[in-house]
Write an enzyme that holds these catalytic residues in place. Sequence first.
Site, PDB file in Angstrom:
ATOM      1  N   GLU A 160       5.211  -0.459   6.748  1.00 47.87           N
ATOM      2  CA  GLU A 160       6.659  -0.640   6.954  1.00 47.87           C
ATOM      3  C   GLU A 160       7.012   0.396   7.946  1.00 47.87           C
ATOM      4  O   GLU A 160       7.518   1.385   7.624  1.00 47.87           O
ATOM      5  CB  GLU A 160       7.404  -0.426   5.728  1.00 47.87           C
ATOM      6  CG  GLU A 160       7.065  -1.624   4.883  1.00 47.87           C
ATOM      7  CD  GLU A 160       7.952  -1.365   3.429  1.00 47.87           C
ATOM      8  OE1 GLU A 160       8.613  -0.343   3.033  1.00 47.87           O
ATOM      9  OE2 GLU A 160       7.893  -2.202   2.786  1.00 47.87           O
ATOM     10  N   GLU A 342       3.424  -6.852  -0.586  1.00 45.17           N
ATOM     11  CA  GLU A 342       4.092  -6.291  -1.545  1.00 45.17           C
ATOM     12  C   GLU A 342       5.334  -6.994  -1.957  1.00 45.17           C
ATOM     13  O   GLU A 342       6.090  -7.622  -1.156  1.00 45.17           O
ATOM     14  CB  GLU A 342       4.816  -5.027  -1.027  1.00 45.17           C
ATOM     15  CG  GLU A 342       3.971  -3.837  -0.950  1.00 45.17           C
ATOM     16  CD  GLU A 342       4.436  -2.513  -0.303  1.00 45.17           C
ATOM     17  OE1 GLU A 342       5.651  -2.245  -0.521  1.00 45.17           O
ATOM     18  OE2 GLU A 342       3.976  -1.758   0.204  1.00 45.17           O
TER      19      GLU A 342
HETATM   20  C1  BGC Z   1       6.936   0.586  -0.004  1.00 47.94           C
HETATM   21  C2  BGC Z   1       6.155   1.111  -1.191  1.00 47.94           C
HETATM   22  C3  BGC Z   1       7.354   1.435  -2.239  1.00 47.94           C
HETATM   23  C4  BGC Z   1       7.916   0.075  -2.475  1.00 47.94           C
HETATM   24  C5  BGC Z   1       8.938   0.134  -3.548  1.00 47.94           C
HETATM   25  C6  BGC Z   1       8.130  -0.425  -0.081  1.00 47.94           C
HETATM   26  O1  BGC Z   1       8.926  -0.531   0.707  1.00 47.94           O
HETATM   27  O2  BGC Z   1       5.719   0.293   0.884  1.00 47.94           O
HETATM   28  O3  BGC Z   1       5.576   2.335  -0.812  1.00 47.94           O
HETATM   29  O4  BGC Z   1       7.013   1.921  -3.328  1.00 47.94           O
HETATM   30  O5  BGC Z   1       8.647  -0.513  -1.401  1.00 47.94           O
HETATM   31  O6  BGC Z   1      10.274   0.620  -3.300  1.00 47.94           O
END
Ligand code: BGC
Length: 437
Positions: A160, A342
């Site tokens: 990101e 993610e």
């Molecule tokens: C990030 C993580 C973060 C997650 C939850 C993502 O933008 O890569 O590091 O913990 O969001 O907020």
Amino acid sequence: MGFAEDFLWGAATSAAQVEGGFEMDGRSPSIWDVAPKEKIANGENCHDSAMQRTHYQEDVAIMKKMGLKAYRFSISWSRVMPKPHFVSRKGIQYYSDLVDELLKAGIEPLVTLYHWDLPLWAYELDGWESEALVPHFVEYVETVVTALSDRVRYWITFNEPSCFLMNGYMQGVHAPFKRKYLSLPRITRVFMLCNKAAVEAIRNNAILSPKVGLSFAFGVYLPEVKRDKASEEAAYIKSFSKQMGVMNNAWFLKPILEGKKVRAYGIYHTKGKPAVEYQVKFDFIAINVYSAFDYGSYGGNPHIDRSKVKYDAIGNAIDGDSLYYAVKFLYRRYHLPILVSENGMAADKEKVEDGHVHDSYRTDYIKEYLSSLKKAVNEGNEVIGYCHWSLLDNFEWAEGYRTRFGLIYVDWQSKERTIKDSFYEYSKIIAENGRSL
Ligand code: BGC
């Protein structure tokens, strides 16, 4: 159709958020280790967090028991290189041991090279504001790739960029907590040069044929009218437009994947240089999807009845359609395999009761998003894997330890792990390869 037999069912973490052991292996601090107390909720820090550094065997054993096929983790640059041009043997050995442990358990390592924890020494050399960072980053990437690529195949150069550059250098809410709006073209350029050089360094040094990508925070716009073609087309165009709200997407995707320059805040990030200089060839696109832009402050959709929206504990709206459209729109535009690197939700009142954590809301969340993903897969969009965020409860940056994202509960004092109910449910989905979704 459903998910491919070799679908990468996984979970993700990042070094600064779960590793701890901040002074082990001769490691030097990152910009997050030295974050001023007042910038982090309750004055907390990431110095020991979930202590995966010492608990990694236990964590891999849990992953194996639950049937995970992939684990996405990041490497702490300052553990591997505590100072310029100096490699810590112990630091690199830790990652080598972690990779061995994963492979023994039949779990594919997905390595992120940079997840926001810039070494303090690199920051002191002007960090993302100076092109002097590029050769240092390349040296680090070469070191890691040389040490691990006989066993690691999947490489994610960055996590990101929109977040670490904008939150860290413009909005001042993430380390290094700067508010220097005018640095945007420069920091973007330095990042893009590092990315391009990293891709080359991986391809030139890898032993196993590498698969390279980058995790974008892909904010998608949803069709205002569901199942309406014109509305979907408008959402597609809006999702890649260069308006400020979608700067996250256009600002990063267009130069890197299309070699095109983008203008935002009245400036070009290319500083007069051709954007094609930043173009790379990826083997896959990784995306982190939590929520659609429609729910956010950036050009949010005025038609949404916010009283009906469900939010998680850090304010992300929960809507599985976000993942469906993100995959569909990105695949339509780039035709590259997609890794969902993610997706997950934060909760703030979790506790262990008789050895269990009853997080049925997370199970619902996983099912909603995975059903959406399956729909996208069934329509022919190529998706190679899904990593739930997060494997473990962790340090949520400026939010500290206020919320929990994990499939595994971590007691912050004893570091004891408890598998949450949602992980048992996710494990069942994995075992039947998502057939019942
Ligand atoms: C990030 C993580 C973060 C997650 C939850 C993502 O933008 O890569 O590091 O913990 O969001 O907020």
